[in-house]
Design a protein around this motif. Structure first.
Motif, PDB file in Angstrom:
ATOM      1  N   HIS A 292      99.989  16.431 -25.599  1.00 37.21           N
ATOM      2  CA  HIS A 292      98.640  15.664 -25.433  1.00 37.21           C
ATOM      3  C   HIS A 292      97.530  16.411 -25.078  1.00 37.21           C
ATOM      4  O   HIS A 292      96.842  17.051 -24.828  1.00 37.21           O
ATOM      5  CB  HIS A 292      98.168  14.669 -24.817  1.00 37.21           C
ATOM      6  CG  HIS A 292      98.473  13.395 -25.829  1.00 37.21           C
ATOM      7  ND1 HIS A 292      99.481  12.376 -26.102  1.00 37.21           N
ATOM      8  CD2 HIS A 292      98.346  13.272 -28.063  1.00 37.21           C
ATOM      9  CE1 HIS A 292      99.794  12.427 -27.048  1.00 37.21           C
ATOM     10  NE2 HIS A 292      99.022  12.859 -28.110  1.00 37.21           N
TER      11      HIS A 292
ATOM     12  N   THR B 257      96.320  20.112 -26.414  1.00 37.73           N
ATOM     13  CA  THR B 257      94.766  20.346 -26.878  1.00 37.73           C
ATOM     14  C   THR B 257      94.062  20.591 -26.894  1.00 37.73           C
ATOM     15  O   THR B 257      92.655  20.964 -27.346  1.00 37.73           O
ATOM     16  CB  THR B 257      94.861  18.439 -28.044  1.00 37.73           C
ATOM     17  OG1 THR B 257      94.690  17.793 -26.891  1.00 37.73           O
ATOM     18  CG2 THR B 257      96.409  18.023 -28.584  1.00 37.73           C
TER      19      THR B 257
ATOM     20  N   TRP C  58      88.448  13.569 -30.810  1.00 32.59           N
ATOM     21  CA  TRP C  58      88.027  15.058 -30.765  1.00 32.59           C
ATOM     22  C   TRP C  58      86.659  15.529 -31.267  1.00 32.59           C
ATOM     23  O   TRP C  58      86.710  16.091 -29.923  1.00 32.59           O
ATOM     24  CB  TRP C  58      88.819  15.673 -32.034  1.00 32.59           C
ATOM     25  CG  TRP C  58      87.923  15.739 -33.508  1.00 32.59           C
ATOM     26  CD1 TRP C  58      88.482  14.908 -34.452  1.00 32.59           C
ATOM     27  CD2 TRP C  58      87.213  16.506 -33.862  1.00 32.59           C
ATOM     28  NE1 TRP C  58      87.310  15.016 -35.426  1.00 32.59           N
ATOM     29  CE2 TRP C  58      87.133  16.422 -35.398  1.00 32.59           C
ATOM     30  CE3 TRP C  58      86.280  17.691 -33.395  1.00 32.59           C
ATOM     31  CZ2 TRP C  58      86.004  16.713 -36.125  1.00 32.59           C
ATOM     32  CZ3 TRP C  58      85.646  17.779 -34.324  1.00 32.59           C
ATOM     33  CH2 TRP C  58      85.300  17.940 -35.305  1.00 32.59           C
TER      34      TRP C  58
ATOM     35  N   ARG D 291      85.963  14.361 -26.847  1.00 31.96           N
ATOM     36  CA  ARG D 291      86.582  15.602 -26.101  1.00 31.96           C
ATOM     37  C   ARG D 291      86.191  16.541 -26.526  1.00 31.96           C
ATOM     38  O   ARG D 291      86.405  17.382 -24.780  1.00 31.96           O
ATOM     39  CB  ARG D 291      88.446  15.648 -26.675  1.00 31.96           C
ATOM     40  CG  ARG D 291      88.622  14.626 -26.122  1.00 31.96           C
ATOM     41  CD  ARG D 291      90.359  14.032 -26.086  1.00 31.96           C
ATOM     42  NE  ARG D 291      90.603  12.720 -26.250  1.00 31.96           N
ATOM     43  CZ  ARG D 291      91.346  12.403 -25.305  1.00 31.96           C
ATOM     44  NH1 ARG D 291      91.167  13.428 -24.236  1.00 31.96           N
ATOM     45  NH2 ARG D 291      91.058  11.044 -25.395  1.00 31.96           N
TER      46      ARG D 291
ATOM     47  N   LEU E 277      87.490  23.009 -34.182  1.00 30.00           N
ATOM     48  CA  LEU E 277      88.899  22.011 -34.210  1.00 30.00           C
ATOM     49  C   LEU E 277      89.818  22.750 -33.934  1.00 30.00           C
ATOM     50  O   LEU E 277      90.229  24.011 -34.630  1.00 30.00           O
ATOM     51  CB  LEU E 277      88.510  20.840 -35.020  1.00 30.00           C
ATOM     52  CG  LEU E 277      89.630  19.664 -35.412  1.00 30.00           C
ATOM     53  CD1 LEU E 277      89.824  19.156 -34.017  1.00 30.00           C
ATOM     54  CD2 LEU E 277      89.113  19.305 -36.624  1.00 30.00           C
TER      55      LEU E 277
ATOM     56  N   LEU F  87      94.386  19.396 -31.901  1.00 24.80           N
ATOM     57  CA  LEU F  87      93.287  18.269 -31.371  1.00 24.80           C
ATOM     58  C   LEU F  87      93.151  16.962 -32.625  1.00 24.80           C
ATOM     59  O   LEU F  87      92.945  16.210 -32.171  1.00 24.80           O
ATOM     60  CB  LEU F  87      91.897  19.308 -31.093  1.00 24.80           C
ATOM     61  CG  LEU F  87      91.108  18.237 -30.597  1.00 24.80           C
ATOM     62  CD1 LEU F  87      91.690  16.724 -28.898  1.00 24.80           C
ATOM     63  CD2 LEU F  87      89.764  18.550 -29.884  1.00 24.80           C
ATOM     64  N   PHE F  88      93.767  17.674 -33.364  1.00 20.57           N
ATOM     65  CA  PHE F  88      92.996  17.164 -34.886  1.00 20.57           C
ATOM     66  C   PHE F  88      94.291  16.028 -35.490  1.00 20.57           C
ATOM     67  O   PHE F  88      94.214  15.067 -35.827  1.00 20.57           O
ATOM     68  CB  PHE F  88      93.063  17.774 -36.560  1.00 20.57           C
ATOM     69  CG  PHE F  88      92.631  17.412 -37.648  1.00 20.57           C
ATOM     70  CD1 PHE F  88      91.008  16.699 -37.480  1.00 20.57           C
ATOM     71  CD2 PHE F  88      93.525  17.451 -38.655  1.00 20.57           C
ATOM     72  CE1 PHE F  88      90.745  16.536 -38.832  1.00 20.57           C
ATOM     73  CE2 PHE F  88      93.280  17.061 -40.025  1.00 20.57           C
ATOM     74  CZ  PHE F  88      91.480  16.312 -40.155  1.00 20.57           C
TER      75      PHE F  88
ATOM     76  N   TYR G 227      96.239  14.932 -32.583  1.00 17.06           N
ATOM     77  CA  TYR G 227      96.579  14.112 -31.783  1.00 17.06           C
ATOM     78  C   TYR G 227      96.997  12.757 -31.969  1.00 17.06           C
ATOM     79  O   TYR G 227      98.056  12.339 -30.946  1.00 17.06           O
ATOM     80  CB  TYR G 227      94.873  14.320 -31.056  1.00 17.06           C
ATOM     81  CG  TYR G 227      94.965  13.522 -29.763  1.00 17.06           C
ATOM     82  CD1 TYR G 227      95.212  14.651 -28.261  1.00 17.06           C
ATOM     83  CD2 TYR G 227      94.778  11.835 -29.299  1.00 17.06           C
ATOM     84  CE1 TYR G 227      94.764  13.479 -26.790  1.00 17.06           C
ATOM     85  CE2 TYR G 227      95.228  11.459 -28.243  1.00 17.06           C
ATOM     86  CZ  TYR G 227      94.755  12.836 -26.840  1.00 17.06           C
ATOM     87  OH  TYR G 227      94.352  12.025 -25.997  1.00 17.06           O
TER      88      TYR G 227
END
Ligand code: AMP
Ligand code: TRP
Length: 376
Positions: A78, A81, A143, A146, A164, A168-169, A171
């Motif tokens: 994680h 990301t 996202w 973050r 993006l 991350l999408f 995640y």
């Protein structure tokens, strides 16, 4: 927004330092709760992590029934990301493990491991991603925050989909896999994780429906909201205390010494009222300090406020009282952390043993998943 009356007294939490107090358990077929949570190795643990998550984990661990199984994972995949410096990430992985041990997580009572040591997470994440509607993922908005945090953007409006990456999408799908791989029933996380938990619940139901004739294969995991939901930034009480804020004085780190804690609290943003009152909507900075003090000492907020009635220079005195109380709960874990982070062989041995147990727990489930989806 703060259920302050529920704020746990951290001092009253039993802390377990012994690393060899319990016999290992068998994790295969027991009934009872399976509790899973995770933390990203993205820097030194801060007060928000502690009051919002780790103190609760320690309490769950110490009050668990013998049939409960508890897992805490340091989630390196994680962390990737967002851009990471490999050298820094390598150190942060060990430091996060050392911090969890210093706060009292006991690897004999829990499965404490690095996510990336168990490949089952990514395998299950792929399978789950194939039943995740794109539209559902689009509705996940974490996202944006973050990216906003990591890029020091003024607001989420400055963030768009062009920034993006696919990791991350997706995640939240990996997070669902973390949880479902162990058929976890309970997930203790902060309020900021509610959207992700919803997706985990939807994916458990969707998998059961698609591949198991609607019969339960994965339990639908419940979120256990931590009593202290949100520790706010000391510098900007409209946002939460976070590892990624560019202003280091906005957070209290596990490595902060007493003079540093005092200095950061002296600089904490409070309200212009000369008297102290608790108003988490309009007077957020002061409310944040009162909440932290209450969590550290166990004294109720109305009691604290009453003690300050009519006091001159009340905010200055309150800030130093918070610093003193924080130092009380921080001193021992800080010392343990500074010692443990140098014991790399010991930390690697703890991680190795955690990885062994984690892999053991997911083996059978993943065999069944492969059979259910037709891959063996
Ligand atoms: P992270 O550092 O984002 O991996 O978060 C680890 C855990 O700490 C999660 O359960 C978060 O919900 C919790 N957490 C992080 N920051 C805060 C905060 N400011 N207040 C309360 N909980 C927090
Ligand atoms: N997304 C969580 C956070 O940012 C960390 C996490 C990853 C997690 N996988 C998890 C939490 C599984 C609970 C369960 O805090």
């Amino acid at each position: 927004m703060f259920p302050i009356s529920l704020a746990p007294s951290v001092r009253s939490l039993p802390r377990t330092r012994s690393l060899c107090s319990h016999l290992n358990r068998s994790y295969s077929t027991k009934p009872g709760r399976v509790i899973f949570s995770g933390i990203q190795p993205t820097g030194i643990v801060h007060l928000g992590n502690y009051l919002g998550a780790i103190s609760n984990w320690v309490e769950l661990q110490n009050n668990a029934k013998p049939e409960d199984q508890i897992l805490f994972s340091i989630v390196g995949w994680h962390a990737l990301t967002l851009p990471q410096n490999p050298k820094v990430l390598r150190t942060a992985r060990r430091d996060t493990l050392a911090a969890l041990l210093a706060f009292g997580i006991d690897p004999k009572k829990t499965v404490l491991f690095h996510q990336e040591d168990n490949q089952c997470h990514t395998e299950l994440a792929w399978i789950l991603s194939c039943i995740t509607p794109l539209g559902t993922l689009r509705r996940m908005t974490t996202w944006k925050s973050r990216l906003a945090d990591s890029r020091n953007a003024n607001s989420e409006d400055d963030i768009n989909e062009g920034m993006l990456n696919a990791g991350l999408f997706t995640y939240p799908v990996l997070q669902a896999a973390d949880i479902l791989a162990y058929r976890a029933t309970h997930v203790p996380v902060g309020e900021d994780q509610t959207q992700h938990l919803e997706l985990s619940r939807d994916l458990a139901k969707s998998f059961n429906k698609t591949f198991n004739g609607k019969k339960r294969f994965f339990p639908v995991p419940e979120q256990m909201i931590t009593p202290f939901k949100r520790v706010l930034s000391l510098k900007d009480p409209t946002s939460k205390m976070s590892k990624s804020s560019p202003d280091p004085t906005s957070r209290i780190l596990l490595t902060d010494t007493y003079p540093m804690i005092q200095q950061k609290l002296r600089g904490a943003v409070t309200d212009s009222n000369s008297h102290i009152s608790f108003d988490p909507i309009n007077l957020r900075g002061t409310a944040n300090l009162l909440s932290i003090l209450s969590a550290c000492t166990g004294e109720t907020i109305p009691n604290i406020v009453a003690r300050y009635t009519g006091k001159e220079k009340a905010h200055g005195i309150l800030k130093m009282e918070v610093a003193d109380s924080l130092e009380e709960i921080w001193r021992q874990p800080r010392q343990d952390f500074e010692r443990l982070r140098g014991e790399t062989e010991f930390l690697d041995a703890v991680a190795k043993e955690g990885a062994r147990k984690a892999k053991d727990m997911t083996q059978q489930t993943m065999k069944e998943v492969r059979t259910l989806v037709g891959l063996c």
